[in-house]
Design a protein around this motif. Structure first.
Motif, short mmCIF file in Angstrom:
data_model
loop_
_atom_site.label_atom_id
_atom_site.label_comp_id
_atom_site.label_asym_id
_atom_site.label_seq_id
_atom_site.Cartn_x
_atom_site.Cartn_y
_atom_site.Cartn_z
N GLU A 264 46.07 33.00 40.50
CA GLU A 264 46.14 33.87 38.88
C GLU A 264 45.03 34.06 38.27
OE1 GLU A 264 49.47 32.99 35.31
OE2 GLU A 264 47.77 31.65 35.82
N ASN A 265 44.08 33.05 38.36
CA ASN A 265 42.78 33.23 37.56
C ASN A 265 42.12 34.43 38.34
OD1 ASN A 265 43.37 31.30 35.92
ND2 ASN A 265 42.30 29.63 36.86
N ALA A 266 41.90 34.28 39.36
CA ALA A 266 41.28 35.58 40.15
C ALA A 266 41.94 36.99 39.95
CB ALA A 266 41.38 35.44 41.78
N ALA A 267 43.38 36.83 39.99
CA ALA A 267 43.86 38.44 39.80
C ALA A 267 43.53 38.63 38.12
CB ALA A 267 45.43 38.08 39.80
N SER A 268 43.81 37.72 37.40
CA SER A 268 43.57 38.14 36.12
C SER A 268 42.11 38.49 35.68
CB SER A 268 43.60 36.71 35.01
OG SER A 268 43.42 36.80 33.81
N ALA A 269 41.33 38.23 36.42
CA ALA A 269 39.99 38.35 36.14
C ALA A 269 39.49 40.07 36.66
CB ALA A 269 38.81 37.34 36.80
N ALA A 270 40.21 40.20 37.67
CA ALA A 270 40.10 41.47 38.38
C ALA A 270 40.89 42.50 37.39
CB ALA A 270 41.03 41.31 39.91
N LEU A 271 42.08 42.28 36.97
CA LEU A 271 42.66 43.11 36.03
C LEU A 271 42.05 43.20 34.62
CD1 LEU A 271 46.42 41.82 36.45
CD2 LEU A 271 45.34 43.86 37.35
N PHE A 272 41.25 42.33 34.29
CA PHE A 272 40.14 42.53 33.16
C PHE A 272 39.24 43.42 33.41
CE2 PHE A 272 36.43 41.12 30.81
CZ PHE A 272 37.03 41.35 29.41
N GLY A 273 38.85 43.38 34.74
CA GLY A 273 37.62 44.25 35.11
C GLY A 273 38.18 45.68 35.18
N TYR A 274 39.48 45.92 35.60
CA TYR A 274 40.04 47.29 35.52
C TYR A 274 40.20 47.77 34.15
CZ TYR A 274 40.92 47.19 40.54
OH TYR A 274 40.68 47.46 42.12
N ALA A 275 40.35 46.91 33.23
CA ALA A 275 40.78 47.44 31.75
C ALA A 275 39.27 47.67 31.37
CB ALA A 275 41.24 46.22 31.04
N LEU A 276 38.33 46.91 31.67
CA LEU A 276 36.83 47.21 31.26
C LEU A 276 36.50 48.60 31.58
CD1 LEU A 276 34.55 46.02 29.52
CD2 LEU A 276 33.83 44.94 31.58
N LEU A 277 36.84 48.82 32.84
CA LEU A 277 36.39 50.30 33.52
C LEU A 277 37.22 51.35 32.80
CD1 LEU A 277 35.16 51.90 35.71
CD2 LEU A 277 37.17 51.13 37.17
N TRP A 278 38.55 51.04 32.55
CA TRP A 278 39.13 52.12 32.00
C TRP A 278 38.28 52.20 30.38
CZ3 TRP A 278 41.81 50.98 27.18
CH2 TRP A 278 42.61 51.87 26.63
N GLY A 279 38.13 51.25 29.74
CA GLY A 279 37.68 51.34 28.44
C GLY A 279 36.03 51.98 28.35
N CYS A 280 35.29 51.78 29.52
CA CYS A 280 34.00 52.69 29.71
C CYS A 280 34.25 54.08 30.20
CB CYS A 280 33.14 51.69 30.59
SG CYS A 280 32.81 50.14 30.10
N LEU A 281 35.35 54.48 30.92
CA LEU A 281 35.54 55.79 31.13
C LEU A 281 36.14 56.55 30.18
CD1 LEU A 281 37.26 55.51 34.96
CD2 LEU A 281 34.78 56.15 34.15
N GLU A 282 36.96 55.85 29.19
CA GLU A 282 37.48 56.68 28.19
C GLU A 282 36.36 56.83 27.02
OE1 GLU A 282 41.55 56.46 25.73
OE2 GLU A 282 40.24 54.57 25.50
N SER A 283 35.52 55.84 27.02
CA SER A 283 34.32 56.09 26.12
C SER A 283 33.59 57.34 26.38
CB SER A 283 33.40 54.84 25.81
OG SER A 283 34.41 53.93 25.14
N ALA A 284 33.27 57.38 27.63
CA ALA A 284 32.36 58.32 28.12
C ALA A 284 32.90 59.87 28.22
CB ALA A 284 31.90 58.04 29.68
N TYR A 285 34.33 59.78 28.36
CA TYR A 285 35.10 60.91 28.38
C TYR A 285 35.13 61.36 26.92
CZ TYR A 285 39.77 63.20 27.85
OH TYR A 285 40.84 64.23 27.61
N ASN A 286 35.39 60.73 26.20
CA ASN A 286 35.60 61.11 24.55
C ASN A 286 34.25 61.52 24.04
OD1 ASN A 286 38.25 60.08 24.25
ND2 ASN A 286 37.82 58.15 23.78
N ILE A 287 33.29 60.83 24.41
CA ILE A 287 31.98 61.27 23.92
C ILE A 287 31.50 62.49 24.36
CG2 ILE A 287 29.44 60.86 23.98
CD1 ILE A 287 30.08 57.63 23.66
#
Length: 227
Positions: free
Chosen positions: A113-136
């Motif tokens: 569960e901890n490994a899956a949680s870390a992986a999902l957090f990584g995808y959320a972080l990737l989404w945030g970075c992509l959205e910021s770059a897209y918006n800018i």
């Protein structure tokens, strides 16, 4: 000596003839006016807008900010987030689905569960970075709007309704967006509903506004040339 009498309906020569020719001469365009009209034809490409689809501007800066909006930007925000999430899902849907399944099925507190949680957090972080770059990228361009904002007819401006600076756009979509998202109960967004200028917290931090998209008026340019 006989003098010719003017005949009704006939043109006469002399001064009267010169006076009759003056209106035609006054209709000739100056070189400045001709150049202005030619530049406008090149900008429009000789075609009228069909009014359908996204309102993509031409190469010139032909958008300006109108009335501040709030409801439109909410819809635009939802559209943009779905677009970026859809992109992440298309790229990593197999692993993303597997991590979600492991997180749901694994015992609470287990290494899985901890490994899956870390992986999902990584995808959320990737989404945030992509959205910021897209918006800018979109808001700092000549479009001054993301695809979601273009869909609802909104545009990002500075406080005076002009094109915002790159620094303001970066602030708006990085630190400003982070802070407005961590404020409890979405208060940083909701505050725009009660302000006359409809500015949310990240707008105030970055010196930007979201306004209704309005085609730039050409009246000033024509007035200057043909005055």
């Amino acid at each position: 000596m006989t003098t010719s009498r003017p005949v009704f309906g006939k043109k006469t020569s002399g001064a009267a003839g010169h006076r009759a020719a003056r209106p035609a001469q006054s209709q000739a365009l100056s070189a400045k006016a001709e150049a202005f009209l030619q530049s406008e034809r090149e900008k429009s490409g000789g075609q009228e807008s069909s009014g359908g689809g996204f309102p993509f501007p031409s190469n010139s800066n032909n958008v300006t900010g109108g009335k501040p909006v709030w409801g439109r930007r909410v819809i635009a925000r939802i559209v943009d987030e779905l677009l970026v999430w859809g992109l992440v899902f298309l790229m990593f849907h197999e692993d993303l689905g597997r991590q979600v399944s492991v997180y749901i099925e694994a015992p609470m507190g287990s290494p899985e569960e901890n490994a899956a949680s870390a992986a999902l957090f990584g995808y959320a972080l990737l989404w945030g970075c992509l959205e910021s770059a897209y918006n800018i990228g979109m808001e700092a361009s000549r479009l001054q709007a993301t695809l979601g904002k273009m869909l609802v007819g909104a545009v990002v401006t500075d406080r005076d309704g002009g094109k915002p600076g790159l620094g303001g756009i970066i602030m708006r979509n990085t630190l400003g967006r982070f802070i407005v998202n961590v404020v409890p109960f979405c208060a940083g967004y909701v505050m725009g509903l009660f302000r006359k200028d409809r500015r949310c917290l990240h707008d105030i931090m970055s010196g930007t506004m979201v306004r209704k998209r309005v085609p730039a008026a050409l009246s000033e340019g024509y007035g200057e040339v043909f005055a």
